[in-house]
Scaffold this motif. Structure first.
Motif, mmCIF file in Angstrom:
data_model
loop_
_atom_site.group_PDB
_atom_site.id
_atom_site.type_symbol
_atom_site.label_atom_id
_atom_site.label_comp_id
_atom_site.label_asym_id
_atom_site.label_seq_id
_atom_site.Cartn_x
_atom_site.Cartn_y
_atom_site.Cartn_z
ATOM 1 N N MET A 1 38.513 -77.035 75.002
ATOM 2 C CA MET A 1 38.179 -75.811 74.280
ATOM 3 C C MET A 1 38.852 -74.642 74.996
ATOM 4 S SD MET A 1 34.472 -74.174 73.451
ATOM 5 C CE MET A 1 34.297 -74.486 71.730
ATOM 6 N N ASN A 2 39.577 -73.860 74.242
ATOM 7 C CA ASN A 2 40.252 -72.709 74.838
ATOM 8 C C ASN A 2 39.480 -71.421 74.526
ATOM 9 O OD1 ASN A 2 40.898 -72.167 72.178
ATOM 10 N ND2 ASN A 2 42.990 -72.912 72.363
ATOM 11 N N ALA A 3 39.998 -70.315 74.989
ATOM 12 C CA ALA A 3 39.299 -69.030 74.846
ATOM 13 C C ALA A 3 39.209 -68.596 73.380
ATOM 14 C CB ALA A 3 40.010 -67.965 75.672
ATOM 15 N N TRP A 4 40.210 -68.952 72.569
ATOM 16 C CA TRP A 4 40.189 -68.566 71.155
ATOM 17 C C TRP A 4 39.046 -69.263 70.423
ATOM 18 C CZ3 TRP A 4 43.035 -64.527 70.236
ATOM 19 C CH2 TRP A 4 44.198 -64.314 70.967
ATOM 20 N N LEU A 5 38.883 -70.545 70.690
ATOM 21 C CA LEU A 5 37.812 -71.292 70.031
ATOM 22 C C LEU A 5 36.441 -70.846 70.511
ATOM 23 C CD1 LEU A 5 39.375 -74.867 70.032
ATOM 24 C CD2 LEU A 5 39.316 -73.190 68.180
ATOM 25 N N LEU A 6 36.341 -70.514 71.786
ATOM 26 C CA LEU A 6 35.076 -70.009 72.305
ATOM 27 C C LEU A 6 34.727 -68.666 71.678
ATOM 28 C CD1 LEU A 6 32.766 -70.368 74.339
ATOM 29 C CD2 LEU A 6 34.175 -69.144 75.993
ATOM 30 N N ALA A 8 35.698 -67.647 68.738
ATOM 31 C CA ALA A 8 35.348 -67.915 67.341
ATOM 32 C C ALA A 8 33.927 -68.432 67.222
ATOM 33 C CB ALA A 8 36.332 -68.908 66.738
ATOM 34 N N ALA A 9 33.516 -69.302 68.130
ATOM 35 C CA ALA A 9 32.161 -69.846 68.090
ATOM 36 C C ALA A 9 31.118 -68.765 68.361
ATOM 37 C CB ALA A 9 32.026 -70.979 69.109
ATOM 38 N N VAL A 10 31.391 -67.923 69.344
ATOM 39 C CA VAL A 10 30.447 -66.843 69.672
ATOM 40 C C VAL A 10 30.342 -65.853 68.518
ATOM 41 C CG1 VAL A 10 30.104 -64.854 71.204
ATOM 42 C CG2 VAL A 10 30.696 -67.077 72.163
ATOM 43 N N LEU A 11 31.468 -65.506 67.937
ATOM 44 C CA LEU A 11 31.456 -64.559 66.827
ATOM 45 C C LEU A 11 30.820 -65.157 65.581
ATOM 46 C CD1 LEU A 11 32.263 -61.724 65.992
ATOM 47 C CD2 LEU A 11 34.445 -62.641 65.236
ATOM 48 N N ALA A 12 31.023 -66.443 65.347
ATOM 49 C CA ALA A 12 30.417 -67.083 64.179
ATOM 50 C C ALA A 12 28.898 -67.091 64.285
ATOM 51 C CB ALA A 12 30.950 -68.503 64.028
ATOM 52 N N VAL A 13 28.386 -67.408 65.456
ATOM 53 C CA VAL A 13 26.934 -67.454 65.631
ATOM 54 C C VAL A 13 26.352 -66.049 65.757
ATOM 55 C CG1 VAL A 13 25.095 -68.211 67.173
ATOM 56 C CG2 VAL A 13 26.987 -69.734 66.660
ATOM 57 N N GLY A 14 26.977 -65.231 66.583
ATOM 58 C CA GLY A 14 26.434 -63.900 66.843
ATOM 59 C C GLY A 14 26.785 -62.857 65.814
ATOM 60 N N GLY A 15 27.778 -63.104 64.986
ATOM 61 C CA GLY A 15 28.202 -62.105 64.017
ATOM 62 C C GLY A 15 27.790 -62.409 62.594
ATOM 63 N N ILE A 16 27.964 -63.660 62.177
ATOM 64 C CA ILE A 16 27.657 -64.001 60.795
ATOM 65 C C ILE A 16 26.162 -64.223 60.596
ATOM 66 C CG2 ILE A 16 28.075 -65.700 58.966
ATOM 67 C CD1 ILE A 16 30.893 -65.940 59.964
ATOM 68 N N GLY A 17 25.477 -64.699 61.626
ATOM 69 C CA GLY A 17 24.032 -64.926 61.519
ATOM 70 C C GLY A 17 23.248 -63.678 61.135
ATOM 71 N N PRO A 18 23.401 -62.574 61.841
ATOM 72 C CA PRO A 18 22.687 -61.351 61.442
ATOM 73 C C PRO A 18 23.097 -60.825 60.073
ATOM 74 C CG PRO A 18 23.408 -61.169 63.707
ATOM 75 C CD PRO A 18 24.025 -62.415 63.154
ATOM 76 N N CYS A 19 24.361 -61.022 59.712
ATOM 77 C CA CYS A 19 24.797 -60.592 58.372
ATOM 78 C C CYS A 19 24.087 -61.386 57.284
ATOM 79 C CB CYS A 19 26.302 -60.770 58.229
ATOM 80 S SG CYS A 19 27.276 -59.731 59.312
ATOM 81 N N LEU A 20 23.953 -62.678 57.489
ATOM 82 C CA LEU A 20 23.256 -63.502 56.514
ATOM 83 C C LEU A 20 21.775 -63.168 56.459
ATOM 84 C CD1 LEU A 20 24.941 -66.970 57.079
ATOM 85 C CD2 LEU A 20 25.335 -65.341 55.245
ATOM 86 N N LEU A 21 21.190 -62.890 57.599
ATOM 87 C CA LEU A 21 19.778 -62.493 57.628
ATOM 88 C C LEU A 21 19.582 -61.186 56.885
ATOM 89 C CD1 LEU A 21 16.973 -63.167 58.798
ATOM 90 C CD2 LEU A 21 17.548 -61.715 60.720
ATOM 91 N N LEU A 47 40.819 -66.173 61.727
ATOM 92 C CA LEU A 47 42.010 -65.828 62.506
ATOM 93 C C LEU A 47 41.932 -66.370 63.934
ATOM 94 C CD1 LEU A 47 42.704 -62.179 61.317
ATOM 95 C CD2 LEU A 47 44.109 -64.202 60.902
ATOM 96 N N LEU A 48 40.758 -66.306 64.529
ATOM 97 C CA LEU A 48 40.584 -66.863 65.876
ATOM 98 C C LEU A 48 40.749 -68.380 65.875
ATOM 99 C CD1 LEU A 48 37.561 -64.726 67.135
ATOM 100 C CD2 LEU A 48 39.914 -64.652 67.990
ATOM 101 N N LEU A 49 40.224 -69.039 64.835
ATOM 102 C CA LEU A 49 40.397 -70.484 64.732
ATOM 103 C C LEU A 49 41.865 -70.854 64.517
ATOM 104 C CD1 LEU A 49 37.329 -71.488 62.540
ATOM 105 C CD2 LEU A 49 37.684 -71.971 64.968
ATOM 106 N N ALA A 50 42.568 -70.048 63.732
ATOM 107 C CA ALA A 50 44.000 -70.302 63.519
ATOM 108 C C ALA A 50 44.762 -70.219 64.831
ATOM 109 C CB ALA A 50 44.556 -69.296 62.523
ATOM 110 N N GLN A 51 44.421 -69.257 65.645
ATOM 111 C CA GLN A 51 45.085 -69.118 66.940
ATOM 112 C C GLN A 51 44.676 -70.247 67.885
ATOM 113 O OE1 GLN A 51 47.356 -66.821 67.286
ATOM 114 N NE2 GLN A 51 47.865 -67.346 69.381
ATOM 115 N N GLY A 52 43.397 -70.616 67.848
ATOM 116 C CA GLY A 52 42.908 -71.663 68.750
ATOM 117 C C GLY A 52 43.466 -73.038 68.428
ATOM 118 N N PHE A 53 43.603 -73.362 67.140
ATOM 119 C CA PHE A 53 44.117 -74.664 66.732
ATOM 120 C C PHE A 53 45.626 -74.658 66.464
ATOM 121 C CE2 PHE A 53 39.659 -75.445 65.063
ATOM 122 C CZ PHE A 53 39.324 -76.314 66.086
#
Length: 85
Positions: A1-6, A8-21, A47-53
């Motif tokens: 796991m590189n920094a881009w994927l990390l 993306a994971a942090v932003l997906a959990v910490g960013g999209i979760g409150p938006c959905l709530l 975009l972060l996933l594209a860079q990570g993969f």
């Protein structure tokens, strides 16, 4: 796991979760803001996933989402305007 994927994971959990709530429990105006912010956050995550993969197809998907998300917001706003009159 590189920094881009990390990132993306942090932003997906910490960013999209409150938006959905916010989109599920807020007033119609707050739901609209949550929808708009979730679309923007999802574009950044893609975009972060594209860079990570190292896949350009994810970049294309993120750009498509960035173009289509404002149109969806305008449609949702139009439905809200019709409901209040």
């Amino acid at each position: 796991m590189n920094a881009w994927l990390l990132a993306a994971a942090v932003l997906a959990v910490g960013g999209i979760g409150p938006c959905l709530l916010l989109g599920l429990r807020g007033s119609p105006q707050q739901r609209l803001a949550g929808l708009n912010l979730a679309a923007t956050t999802a574009s950044v995550v893609l975009l972060l996933l594209a860079q990570g993969f190292s896949r350009t197809s994810y970049t294309d998907l993120a750009l498509d989402l960035a173009v289509l998300a404002p149109a969806g917001t305008l449609v949702f706003t139009r439905f809200l305007a019709g409901r209040q009159q």
